[in-house]
Design a protein around this motif. Structure first.
Motif, PDB file in Angstrom:
ATOM      1  N   SER A  78      52.686  12.744  36.109  1.00  0.00           N
ATOM      2  CA  SER A  78      52.764  13.489  34.852  1.00  0.00           C
ATOM      3  C   SER A  78      52.255  12.650  33.690  1.00  0.00           C
ATOM      4  CB  SER A  78      54.210  13.924  34.608  1.00  0.00           C
ATOM      5  OG  SER A  78      54.348  14.547  33.360  1.00  0.00           O
ATOM      6  N   THR A  81      48.488  12.439  33.929  1.00  0.00           N
ATOM      7  CA  THR A  81      47.880  13.700  33.511  1.00  0.00           C
ATOM      8  C   THR A  81      47.862  13.815  31.991  1.00  0.00           C
ATOM      9  OG1 THR A  81      48.680  14.739  35.535  1.00  0.00           O
ATOM     10  CG2 THR A  81      48.033  16.201  33.764  1.00  0.00           C
ATOM     11  N   THR A  82      48.949  13.429  31.369  1.00  0.00           N
ATOM     12  CA  THR A  82      49.013  13.458  29.905  1.00  0.00           C
ATOM     13  C   THR A  82      47.983  12.503  29.310  1.00  0.00           C
ATOM     14  OG1 THR A  82      51.370  13.983  30.020  1.00  0.00           O
ATOM     15  CG2 THR A  82      50.551  13.136  27.931  1.00  0.00           C
ATOM     16  N   ASN A  83      47.862  11.308  29.885  1.00  0.00           N
ATOM     17  CA  ASN A  83      46.876  10.331  29.380  1.00  0.00           C
ATOM     18  C   ASN A  83      45.447  10.828  29.580  1.00  0.00           C
ATOM     19  OD1 ASN A  83      48.937   8.647  28.643  1.00  0.00           O
ATOM     20  ND2 ASN A  83      48.832   7.384  30.472  1.00  0.00           N
ATOM     21  N   ALA A  84      45.172  11.438  30.720  1.00  0.00           N
ATOM     22  CA  ALA A  84      43.827  11.967  30.975  1.00  0.00           C
ATOM     23  C   ALA A  84      43.496  13.093  30.004  1.00  0.00           C
ATOM     24  CB  ALA A  84      43.719  12.452  32.418  1.00  0.00           C
ATOM     25  N   SER A  85      44.468  13.934  29.719  1.00  0.00           N
ATOM     26  CA  SER A  85      44.253  15.016  28.756  1.00  0.00           C
ATOM     27  C   SER A  85      43.973  14.456  27.367  1.00  0.00           C
ATOM     28  CB  SER A  85      45.481  15.925  28.731  1.00  0.00           C
ATOM     29  OG  SER A  85      45.344  16.912  27.733  1.00  0.00           O
ATOM     30  N   ALA A  86      44.728  13.450  26.975  1.00  0.00           N
ATOM     31  CA  ALA A  86      44.503  12.828  25.666  1.00  0.00           C
ATOM     32  C   ALA A  86      43.137  12.163  25.619  1.00  0.00           C
ATOM     33  CB  ALA A  86      45.605  11.811  25.377  1.00  0.00           C
ATOM     34  N   THR A  88      40.461  12.989  27.352  1.00  0.00           N
ATOM     35  CA  THR A  88      39.455  14.052  27.305  1.00  0.00           C
ATOM     36  C   THR A  88      39.342  14.621  25.896  1.00  0.00           C
ATOM     37  OG1 THR A  88      39.939  14.602  29.599  1.00  0.00           O
ATOM     38  CG2 THR A  88      38.789  16.252  28.328  1.00  0.00           C
ATOM     39  N   SER A  89      40.464  14.836  25.249  1.00  0.00           N
ATOM     40  CA  SER A  89      40.447  15.342  23.875  1.00  0.00           C
ATOM     41  C   SER A  89      39.769  14.345  22.947  1.00  0.00           C
ATOM     42  CB  SER A  89      41.875  15.607  23.400  1.00  0.00           C
ATOM     43  OG  SER A  89      42.487  16.601  24.172  1.00  0.00           O
TER      44      SER A  89
END
Length: 130
Positions: A78, A81-86, A88-89
């Motif tokens: 989790s 996933t949060t780090n990858a989303s950040a 990507t943003s």
């Protein structure tokens, strides 16, 4: 010796009582054997169930440990996933707009060069019809 009718009745009653005590004793003896067998069966069951319960307790303990590990892995996934989303943003915010502009520019240059290569002449100074 005179035997009276009461003596005979008393004798029959005494024999009947003795027979009843004998039968009752044999029934109690059989019940005692049944209770002994039941006691042996319960002892055997207890001896067999105790190791099984100990093994079951060990299995549940190991299962709980594994579930704790899986919970830790899930928490880490989790976080990733949060780090990858950040990330990507961040990439989209910093490089997205310039990359789109560069792509549009290169597309325009390629289109212009392809158009001039097809006609074989320069399009400079010509008017478009339209």
């Amino acid at each position: 010796m005179d035997v009276s009718l009461g003596d005979i009745a008393g004798m029959i009653a005494a024999l009947a009582f003795a027979f009843l005590v004998f039968r009752l004793g044999s029934v109690i003896g059989k019940a005692g054997k049944i209770l002994d067998e039941t006691r042996i069966s319960v002892r055997s069951t207890t001896e067999n169930v105790q190791p099984t319960l100990i093994k079951l307790t060990d299995t549940v303990t190991l299962t709980n440990e594994q579930l704790s590990r899986v919970d830790g892995i899930t928490t880490n996934v989790s976080a990733i996933t949060t780090n990858a989303s950040a990330l990507t943003s961040l990439f989209a915010a910093t490089l997205g707009s310039p990359v789109v502009k560069v792509a549009a520019f290169t597309y325009g240059v390629r289109s212009a060069l392809a158009g001039s290569a097809r006609t074989g002449r320069s399009t400079r100074g010509r008017r478009r019809r339209g």
